[in-house]
Write a protein that holds these residues in place. Structure first.
Motif, PDB file in Angstrom:
ATOM      1  N   MET A 137      14.696 -26.942 -18.513  1.00  0.00           N
ATOM      2  CA  MET A 137      15.939 -26.256 -18.125  1.00  0.00           C
ATOM      3  C   MET A 137      15.656 -25.026 -17.280  1.00  0.00           C
ATOM      4  O   MET A 137      14.707 -24.290 -17.547  1.00  0.00           O
ATOM      5  N   GLY A 138      16.500 -24.781 -16.293  1.00  0.00           N
ATOM      6  CA  GLY A 138      16.446 -23.535 -15.520  1.00  0.00           C
ATOM      7  C   GLY A 138      15.071 -23.247 -14.935  1.00  0.00           C
ATOM      8  O   GLY A 138      14.507 -24.063 -14.211  1.00  0.00           O
ATOM      9  N   LYS A 139      14.530 -22.062 -15.289  1.00  0.00           N
ATOM     10  CA  LYS A 139      13.238 -21.643 -14.712  1.00  0.00           C
ATOM     11  C   LYS A 139      12.118 -22.617 -15.057  1.00  0.00           C
ATOM     12  O   LYS A 139      11.173 -22.791 -14.284  1.00  0.00           O
ATOM     13  N   ASN A 140      12.196 -23.243 -16.235  1.00  0.00           N
ATOM     14  CA  ASN A 140      11.171 -24.237 -16.600  1.00  0.00           C
ATOM     15  C   ASN A 140      11.211 -25.408 -15.614  1.00  0.00           C
ATOM     16  O   ASN A 140      10.186 -25.983 -15.257  1.00  0.00           O
ATOM     17  N   VAL A 171      12.994 -35.096 -15.191  1.00  0.00           N
ATOM     18  CA  VAL A 171      12.816 -34.079 -16.244  1.00  0.00           C
ATOM     19  C   VAL A 171      13.856 -34.216 -17.363  1.00  0.00           C
ATOM     20  O   VAL A 171      13.814 -33.473 -18.337  1.00  0.00           O
ATOM     21  N   LYS A 172      14.810 -35.137 -17.206  1.00  0.00           N
ATOM     22  CA  LYS A 172      15.835 -35.422 -18.237  1.00  0.00           C
ATOM     23  C   LYS A 172      16.546 -34.124 -18.658  1.00  0.00           C
ATOM     24  O   LYS A 172      16.792 -33.263 -17.807  1.00  0.00           O
ATOM     25  N   PRO A 212      15.458 -32.903 -11.034  1.00  0.00           N
ATOM     26  CA  PRO A 212      15.789 -31.759 -11.884  1.00  0.00           C
ATOM     27  C   PRO A 212      17.031 -32.047 -12.721  1.00  0.00           C
ATOM     28  O   PRO A 212      17.761 -33.013 -12.467  1.00  0.00           O
ATOM     29  N   GLN A 213      17.270 -31.176 -13.715  1.00  0.00           N
ATOM     30  CA  GLN A 213      18.544 -31.277 -14.434  1.00  0.00           C
ATOM     31  C   GLN A 213      19.658 -31.058 -13.408  1.00  0.00           C
ATOM     32  O   GLN A 213      19.490 -30.302 -12.440  1.00  0.00           O
ATOM     33  N   GLN A 214      20.785 -31.721 -13.613  1.00  0.00           N
ATOM     34  CA  GLN A 214      21.819 -31.767 -12.572  1.00  0.00           C
ATOM     35  C   GLN A 214      22.273 -30.377 -12.093  1.00  0.00           C
ATOM     36  O   GLN A 214      22.403 -30.149 -10.903  1.00  0.00           O
TER      37      GLN A 214
END
Ligand code: G3P
Length: 225
Positions: free
Chosen positions: A20-23, A13-14, A46-48
């Protein structure tokens, strides 16, 4: 050796706003639903910062987007394999085109992942680098020509030779390595073409993350398998 079932669709998702977050959780849930409905293996990166809480809420594997070959202890701001595992990661990308590292660190991270039981996916940019990485005994190699990343022009159609060339060289060196391809993949047809070129799946991002309806795109992607 990787415990991941193939063929596989890996969604990185880069650092997009849309992930980000909930997305990011919504994207992970969409992958999970698609795996449940189709039986095709999906993995999300996911984002880290989001990996831990997302990993606790989905059954599909969550992989880190990047890890650092630093030792546990006095290492401010680095992301360690041990921390990723503790947070619920089952694997990691290594050497993504947007986060390149040295060959020495690729080697160290592959070994560290093997010790910890984390599946490793090493990204490469051409046939020679794919061959070099194959000798380091990774679980998976994802060939991604950087110039096609984010373009919507699929590597499996725009540059089939780099895919078949990587599959051939990698298998000559180490037949156990699973080869994937990525860059510009966004449809089931792109995935079908990738599989026909000898890969065991795809690594992709923008085609799903930036779509109006990510689940519909994911369902189309897995239909190519
Ligand atoms: O890690 C996946 C990747 O770099 C490909 O990106 O947006 O072309 O699917 P994209």
């Amino acid at each position: 050796m990787s415990k991941i079932e193939t063929p596989v669709v890996i969604l990185n998702v880069k650092a997009y706003q849309e992930s980000m977050g909930k997305n990011g959780l919504a994207l992970a849930k969409a992958c999970e639903e698609v795996t449940e409905e189709s039986g095709v293996s999906t993995i999300i990166c996911p984002q880290q910062f989001d990996l831990g809480w997302i990993a606790r809420q989905v059954k599909i594997p969550c992989f880190a987007q990047h890890l650092d070959a630093k030792d546990v202890g006095s290492a401010t701001g680095w992301v360690l394999p041990e921390t990723a595992k503790e947070a619920g990661a089952q694997g990691t990308l290594i050497n993504h085109a947007e986060h390149r590292i040295t060959i020495a660190d690729i080697d160290a991270l592959i070994t560290r992942c093997q010790t910890l039981g984390l599946t490793n996916v090493v990204c490469t940019n051409n046939i020679q680098v794919s061959a070099a990485v194959a000798s380091l005994n990774p679980d998976m190699i994802a060939i991604e020509p950087p110039e096609l990343i984010g373009t919507g022009v699929p590597v499996s159609k725009a540059d089939p030779d780099i895919v078949t060339g990587s599959v051939t060289r990698v298998k000559e060196i180490n037949k156990d390595v699973v080869v994937l391809c990525g860059a510009g993949i966004s449809t089931g047809e792109d995935v079908k073409a990738a599989i026909e070129l000898g890969t065991a799946g795809v690594l992709l991002a923008s085609g799903v993350v930036k779509a109006d309806d990510p689940k519909t795109v994911l369902l189309d992607l897995v239909s190519g398998i």
